[in-house]
Design a protein around this motif. Sequence first.
Motif, short mmCIF file in Angstrom:
data_model
loop_
_atom_site.label_atom_id
_atom_site.label_comp_id
_atom_site.label_asym_id
_atom_site.label_seq_id
_atom_site.Cartn_x
_atom_site.Cartn_y
_atom_site.Cartn_z
N ASN A 1 -37.44 7.47 97.17
CA ASN A 1 -37.08 8.16 95.92
C ASN A 1 -36.41 9.50 96.19
O ASN A 1 -35.45 9.87 95.51
CB ASN A 1 -38.30 8.33 95.02
N GLN B 1 -32.64 10.66 95.13
CA GLN B 1 -32.35 11.89 94.40
C GLN B 1 -31.31 12.74 95.13
O GLN B 1 -30.56 13.48 94.50
CB GLN B 1 -33.64 12.71 94.19
N ARG B 2 -31.26 12.61 96.43
CA ARG B 2 -30.27 13.35 97.23
C ARG B 2 -28.96 12.57 97.37
O ARG B 2 -28.13 12.92 98.20
CB ARG B 2 -30.83 13.64 98.62
#
Length: 159
Positions: free
Chosen positions: A18, A22-23
């Motif tokens: 996750n 997100q990156r």
Amino acid sequence: LLLQKNPQDEQAIVVLANVLFQRSQHTEAIHHFQQLLKKRPDNFTALSTLIDLLRRAGKAEESTRFLDMAERSSAKIPLSPGFNYCKGLHAWYDGNSHTALKHFNLARKDSTWGEKAVLAMIWICLNPDNDTLGGEVFANSEPERLVAERKENDMLSVK
């Protein structure tokens, strides 16, 4: 650090994947979810996230393989609300609203998957063709309004 101490920790793998997502490191996130699902094909939290990641990466067809692995892992899996949610999600992303509603309906009474399933059912009912809602308003009206304002300004400046 957690994965170095215990590389089999499912929660740590999910958290890492996750964070990678997100990156915007989608390929690495997908890889971690795939590795986890090869070991535990019945981890429906990971499977639903993988289905979403693959859709965002333009590789939605790859999720079929993991759904099949989950289904083959146990005779009880097709009755599982988590599995039905994942099947519904895959069908919805594939453009098959009727099948998606059928699977989401099988998951809607579950305490874990029910809320997500009901929300997805509402979205499908509100927008069964999965069109961009309201997009045509902004695409068409803005240039016409600007042209009309320019003409009006030109007329006022001539007087």
